[in-house]
Scaffold this active site. Structure first.
Site, PDB file in Angstrom:
ATOM      1  N   PRO A 143      11.906 -36.327  47.549  1.00  0.00           N
ATOM      2  CA  PRO A 143      12.097 -36.497  48.998  1.00  0.00           C
ATOM      3  C   PRO A 143      11.408 -37.780  49.476  1.00  0.00           C
ATOM      4  CG  PRO A 143      11.119 -34.332  48.483  1.00  0.00           C
ATOM      5  CD  PRO A 143      11.153 -35.115  47.205  1.00  0.00           C
TER       6      PRO A 143
ATOM      7  N   ALA B 285      -9.071 -42.057  43.376  1.00  0.00           N
ATOM      8  CA  ALA B 285      -8.053 -41.634  44.342  1.00  0.00           C
ATOM      9  C   ALA B 285      -7.249 -40.501  43.734  1.00  0.00           C
ATOM     10  CB  ALA B 285      -7.110 -42.789  44.672  1.00  0.00           C
TER      11      ALA B 285
ATOM     12  N   TYR C 165       0.812 -39.757  49.900  1.00  0.00           N
ATOM     13  CA  TYR C 165      -0.044 -40.617  49.063  1.00  0.00           C
ATOM     14  C   TYR C 165      -0.234 -41.988  49.718  1.00  0.00           C
ATOM     15  CZ  TYR C 165      -1.106 -44.149  45.522  1.00  0.00           C
ATOM     16  OH  TYR C 165      -1.643 -45.218  44.858  1.00  0.00           O
TER      17      TYR C 165
ATOM     18  N   HIS D 201      12.050 -40.836  48.766  1.00  0.00           N
ATOM     19  CA  HIS D 201      11.848 -41.761  47.638  1.00  0.00           C
ATOM     20  C   HIS D 201      12.022 -43.226  48.056  1.00  0.00           C
ATOM     21  CE1 HIS D 201      12.912 -42.335  43.075  1.00  0.00           C
ATOM     22  NE2 HIS D 201      11.862 -43.049  43.459  1.00  0.00           N
TER      23      HIS D 201
ATOM     24  N   ASN E 210       1.324 -49.870  37.764  1.00  0.00           N
ATOM     25  CA  ASN E 210       0.691 -50.202  36.481  1.00  0.00           C
ATOM     26  C   ASN E 210       1.275 -49.352  35.360  1.00  0.00           C
ATOM     27  OD1 ASN E 210      -2.726 -51.236  36.938  1.00  0.00           O
ATOM     28  ND2 ASN E 210      -1.124 -51.346  38.460  1.00  0.00           N
TER      29      ASN E 210
ATOM     30  N   THR F 252      -2.725 -50.057  46.797  1.00  0.00           N
ATOM     31  CA  THR F 252      -1.369 -50.049  46.249  1.00  0.00           C
ATOM     32  C   THR F 252      -0.393 -50.818  47.137  1.00  0.00           C
ATOM     33  OG1 THR F 252       0.502 -48.559  45.846  1.00  0.00           O
ATOM     34  CG2 THR F 252      -1.123 -47.787  47.395  1.00  0.00           C
ATOM     35  N   ASP F 253       0.708 -51.266  46.527  1.00  0.00           N
ATOM     36  CA  ASP F 253       1.787 -51.894  47.311  1.00  0.00           C
ATOM     37  C   ASP F 253       2.563 -50.853  48.126  1.00  0.00           C
ATOM     38  OD1 ASP F 253       3.151 -50.632  45.236  1.00  0.00           O
ATOM     39  OD2 ASP F 253       4.251 -52.403  44.574  1.00  0.00           O
ATOM     40  N   GLU F 254       2.354 -49.553  47.819  1.00  0.00           N
ATOM     41  CA  GLU F 254       3.151 -48.527  48.499  1.00  0.00           C
ATOM     42  C   GLU F 254       2.811 -48.417  49.982  1.00  0.00           C
ATOM     43  OE1 GLU F 254       3.858 -44.948  46.271  1.00  0.00           O
ATOM     44  OE2 GLU F 254       3.434 -45.953  44.377  1.00  0.00           O
TER      45      GLU F 254
ATOM     46  N   LYS G 273      -3.586 -43.810  51.354  1.00  0.00           N
ATOM     47  CA  LYS G 273      -4.122 -45.095  50.869  1.00  0.00           C
ATOM     48  C   LYS G 273      -4.135 -46.117  52.011  1.00  0.00           C
ATOM     49  CE  LYS G 273      -5.168 -46.267  47.246  1.00  0.00           C
ATOM     50  NZ  LYS G 273      -6.468 -46.208  46.500  1.00  0.00           N
TER      51      LYS G 273
HETATM   52  P1  NAD Z   1      -5.707 -41.812  38.252  1.00  0.00           P
HETATM   53  O1  NAD Z   1      -5.124 -40.681  39.039  1.00  0.00           O
HETATM   54  O2  NAD Z   1      -5.283 -42.019  36.845  1.00  0.00           O
HETATM   55  O3  NAD Z   1      -7.305 -41.705  38.239  1.00  0.00           O
HETATM   56  C1  NAD Z   1      -8.031 -41.381  39.385  1.00  0.00           C
HETATM   57  C2  NAD Z   1      -9.493 -41.158  38.976  1.00  0.00           C
HETATM   58  O4  NAD Z   1     -10.241 -40.864  40.164  1.00  0.00           O
HETATM   59  C3  NAD Z   1      -9.688 -39.987  38.015  1.00  0.00           C
HETATM   60  O5  NAD Z   1     -10.642 -40.325  37.025  1.00  0.00           O
HETATM   61  C4  NAD Z   1     -10.209 -38.891  38.923  1.00  0.00           C
HETATM   62  O6  NAD Z   1     -11.030 -37.946  38.235  1.00  0.00           O
HETATM   63  C5  NAD Z   1     -11.015 -39.688  39.936  1.00  0.00           C
HETATM   64  N1  NAD Z   1     -11.154 -38.990  41.221  1.00  0.00           N
HETATM   65  C6  NAD Z   1     -10.175 -38.364  41.938  1.00  0.00           C
HETATM   66  N2  NAD Z   1     -10.704 -37.817  43.052  1.00  0.00           N
HETATM   67  C7  NAD Z   1     -12.034 -38.129  43.048  1.00  0.00           C
HETATM   68  C8  NAD Z   1     -13.106 -37.869  43.949  1.00  0.00           C
HETATM   69  N3  NAD Z   1     -12.907 -37.167  45.074  1.00  0.00           N
HETATM   70  N4  NAD Z   1     -14.334 -38.341  43.640  1.00  0.00           N
HETATM   71  C9  NAD Z   1     -14.552 -39.046  42.496  1.00  0.00           C
HETATM   72  N5  NAD Z   1     -13.570 -39.312  41.604  1.00  0.00           N
HETATM   73  C10 NAD Z   1     -12.320 -38.868  41.890  1.00  0.00           C
HETATM   74  O7  NAD Z   1      -5.416 -43.106  39.135  1.00  0.00           O
HETATM   75  P2  NAD Z   1      -5.095 -44.591  38.658  1.00  0.00           P
HETATM   76  O8  NAD Z   1      -3.663 -44.685  38.339  1.00  0.00           O
HETATM   77  O9  NAD Z   1      -6.111 -44.988  37.671  1.00  0.00           O
HETATM   78  O10 NAD Z   1      -5.331 -45.387  40.019  1.00  0.00           O
HETATM   79  C11 NAD Z   1      -6.578 -45.997  40.320  1.00  0.00           C
HETATM   80  C12 NAD Z   1      -6.482 -46.645  41.685  1.00  0.00           C
HETATM   81  O11 NAD Z   1      -5.443 -47.624  41.676  1.00  0.00           O
HETATM   82  C13 NAD Z   1      -6.122 -45.671  42.812  1.00  0.00           C
HETATM   83  O12 NAD Z   1      -6.882 -46.007  43.941  1.00  0.00           O
HETATM   84  C14 NAD Z   1      -4.649 -45.895  43.055  1.00  0.00           C
HETATM   85  O13 NAD Z   1      -4.291 -45.604  44.391  1.00  0.00           O
HETATM   86  C15 NAD Z   1      -4.536 -47.371  42.737  1.00  0.00           C
HETATM   87  N6  NAD Z   1      -3.202 -47.793  42.273  1.00  0.00           N
HETATM   88  C16 NAD Z   1      -2.651 -47.237  41.159  1.00  0.00           C
HETATM   89  C17 NAD Z   1      -1.412 -47.682  40.710  1.00  0.00           C
HETATM   90  C18 NAD Z   1      -0.773 -47.143  39.464  1.00  0.00           C
HETATM   91  O14 NAD Z   1       0.324 -47.577  39.117  1.00  0.00           O
HETATM   92  N7  NAD Z   1      -1.410 -46.226  38.743  1.00  0.00           N
HETATM   93  C19 NAD Z   1      -0.719 -48.674  41.420  1.00  0.00           C
HETATM   94  C20 NAD Z   1      -1.315 -49.196  42.565  1.00  0.00           C
HETATM   95  C21 NAD Z   1      -2.566 -48.763  42.969  1.00  0.00           C
HETATM   96  P1  TYD Z   2       5.816 -42.939  39.389  1.00  0.00           P
HETATM   97  O1  TYD Z   2       5.389 -43.287  37.991  1.00  0.00           O
HETATM   98  O2  TYD Z   2       5.537 -41.555  39.884  1.00  0.00           O
HETATM   99  O3  TYD Z   2       5.205 -44.036  40.361  1.00  0.00           O
HETATM  100  P2  TYD Z   2       5.479 -44.301  41.954  1.00  0.00           P
HETATM  101  O4  TYD Z   2       6.209 -43.182  42.544  1.00  0.00           O
HETATM  102  O5  TYD Z   2       4.080 -44.390  42.481  1.00  0.00           O
HETATM  103  O6  TYD Z   2       6.230 -45.590  42.023  1.00  0.00           O
HETATM  104  O7  TYD Z   2       7.362 -43.189  39.497  1.00  0.00           O
HETATM  105  C1  TYD Z   2       7.936 -44.466  39.226  1.00  0.00           C
HETATM  106  C2  TYD Z   2       9.410 -44.378  39.569  1.00  0.00           C
HETATM  107  O8  TYD Z   2      10.040 -43.476  38.655  1.00  0.00           O
HETATM  108  C3  TYD Z   2       9.681 -43.819  40.960  1.00  0.00           C
HETATM  109  O9  TYD Z   2      10.807 -44.488  41.509  1.00  0.00           O
HETATM  110  C4  TYD Z   2      10.014 -42.353  40.698  1.00  0.00           C
HETATM  111  C5  TYD Z   2      10.676 -42.391  39.335  1.00  0.00           C
HETATM  112  N1  TYD Z   2      10.499 -41.170  38.492  1.00  0.00           N
HETATM  113  C6  TYD Z   2      11.604 -40.567  37.897  1.00  0.00           C
HETATM  114  O10 TYD Z   2      12.752 -41.016  38.059  1.00  0.00           O
HETATM  115  N2  TYD Z   2      11.394 -39.462  37.124  1.00  0.00           N
HETATM  116  C7  TYD Z   2      10.159 -38.922  36.930  1.00  0.00           C
HETATM  117  O11 TYD Z   2      10.046 -37.886  36.219  1.00  0.00           O
HETATM  118  C8  TYD Z   2       9.028 -39.569  37.522  1.00  0.00           C
HETATM  119  C9  TYD Z   2       7.639 -39.019  37.323  1.00  0.00           C
HETATM  120  C10 TYD Z   2       9.248 -40.701  38.299  1.00  0.00           C
END
Ligand code: NAD
Ligand code: TYD
Length: 360
Positions: A297, A87, A164, A299, A194, A138-140, A168
């Site tokens: 924006p 993603a 985003y 948030h 995460n 995601t929970d978002e 999703k």
């Molecule tokens: P990330 O951005 O770190 O990694 C995304 C990966 O997907 C990368 O390796 C990228 O190269 C690959 N990718 C992107 N576009 C692609 C495409 N078109 N085809 C093939 N590969 C592609 O993301 P993450 O944090 O590892 O998140 C993984 C999943 O978990 C996502 O679906 C995200 O929505 C979900 N998620 C993440 C979090 C979080 O806190 N990181 C929380 C809830 C859900």
């Molecule tokens: P982020 O790690 O981007 O995750 P998400 O927006 O998907 O929850 O941000 C986590 C929280 O931290 C979110 O409330 C936005 C805030 N944040 C900052 O305050 N400063 C920053 O530089 C970033 C990247 C996020």
């Protein structure tokens, strides 16, 4: 054989490590992994290099929206399951440029579902019954909570607020429809924020650790009182393994860390831990680097997961507290400067300029 989209990213990469460690610990027969990844700025094969070198994992470098590439990978590797992590995942980037989010999260998921449906439809009955398409979300998608609202459950109505989360949410609806309409054996997980090793340093926790160590400002958006429910990435990976084994097809499972914390408290916790582990030469505290900047924006104020369904039906609960998880994470970033330096390319610096330069 399982196929993992986005397996070179943060959670997908951790999942590959977790998958093989889990097999080793439990004496399970080794099961190979195919990582299908476009290797965007967020994808880094170095994260999983030991598994690629050993031959346990194979990398297919392609876009999930490229249906021929997906078809070819499914025909060649014949996976028993597809785990869909790929993603565009960063809210701030979706505000600056939503197009990529529609391409990957919606069109890409649609392409993958279409190819998975054709592949699954041609299987014999036993393989068909065993096949799984696990969608990581995601929970978002549930929107934003007020301070006294109940946490998100699997029946909370969708109300995504950012490009985003909207993209999703669209992908979640497609997955649901492919189960309901075509019978594709899907599973969906919606998890909270995460954190952990290999986290790309545009997200809050790794950005704060690295900026602190470099003496840079620690940019807290708005009043810093937004709340996230922090989940250690390996706990999430274990939840996915268990949902894959025991989840009921067509169901969704919310995965949370039971760790609701205000952003400012996350940042001060990191600062205090670094004061202990890497005290500054001039004796000042890392907290002095905290800088409040203009808010994001739209948030979302608070996210919180009610994890009772996955606890009850699957028997999963997080093993890490925020304290134990953040300590492991900070130590990992201190110990892995080579990985950190490799991901902070010119493109990364351009992103920092674009996102932070204009903020008051
Ligand atoms: P990330 O951005 O770190 O990694 C995304 C990966 O997907 C990368 O390796 C990228 O190269 C690959 N990718 C992107 N576009 C692609 C495409 N078109 N085809 C093939 N590969 C592609 O993301 P993450 O944090 O590892 O998140 C993984 C999943 O978990 C996502 O679906 C995200 O929505 C979900 N998620 C993440 C979090 C979080 O806190 N990181 C929380 C809830 C859900
Ligand atoms: P982020 O790690 O981007 O995750 P998400 O927006 O998907 O929850 O941000 C986590 C929280 O931290 C979110 O409330 C936005 C805030 N944040 C900052 O305050 N400063 C920053 O530089 C970033 C990247 C996020």
């Amino acid at each position: 054989m399982i196929l993992i989209t986005g397996g070179a990213g943060f959670i997908g990469g951790n999942f590959v490590h977790h998958w093989f460690e889990r097999q080793q610990k439990s004496g399970l027969p080794p099961e190979q992994v195919v990582v299908f990844d476009k290797l965007t700025y967020a994808g880094n094969p170095q994260t999983i290099s030991e598994h690629l070198q050993s031959g346990r994992a194979t990398l297919v470098h392609a876009d999930i929206a490229d249906r021929e590439a997906v078809r070819a990978a499914l025909a060649r590797y014949k996976p028993r399951a597809i785990l869909h992590f790929a993603a565009e995942s960063h809210v701030d980037r979706s505000i600056h440029g939503p197009g990529e989010f529609i391409h990957t999260n919606m069109v890409g998921t649609f392409s993958l579902l279409e190819e998975a449906r054709a592949y699954w439809g041609a299987m014999n009955e036993a393989d068909k019954a065993a096949f799984r398409f696990l969608h990581v979300s995601t929970d978002e998608v549930y929107g934003s909570l007020e301070a006294d609202d109940a946490a998100f459950s699997e029946t909370t109505p969708y109300a995504p607020n950012s490009p985003y989360s909207a993209s999703k949410a669209g992908s979640d609806h497609l997955v649901r429809a492919y189960h309901h309409t075509y019978g594709l054996p899907t599973l969906t997980t919606n998890c909270s924020n995460n954190y952990g090793p290999y986290h790309f340093p545009e997200k809050l926790i790794p950005l704060m650790i690295l900026n602190a160590l470099e003496g840079k400002p620690l940019p807290v958006y708005g009043d810093g009182l937004n709340i996230r429910d922090w989940l250690y990435v390996r706990d999430h990976c274990e939840a996915i393994c268990q949902v894959l084994e025991k989840g009921r097809t067509g169901e969704t499972y919310n995965v949370g860390g039971i760790n609701e914390i205000k952003n400012i408290d996350v940042v001060t916790t990191i600062c205090r831990k670094l004061d202990e582990l890497r005290p500054k030469a001039d004796g000042s505290k890392y907290e002095a680097q905290i800088t409040y900047v203009a808010d994001r924006p739209g948030h979302d104020r608070r996210y919180a997961i009610d994890p009772r369904k996955i606890q009850r039906e699957i028997g999963w609960s997080p093993a890490e507290t925020f304290e134990s998880g953040i300590n492991k994470t900070i130590q990992w970033f201190l110990d892995n400067t080579e990985w950190v330096n490799a991901v902070r390319s010119g493109a990364y610096r351009e992103w920092l300029d674009r996102n932070y330069a204009g903020r008051a």
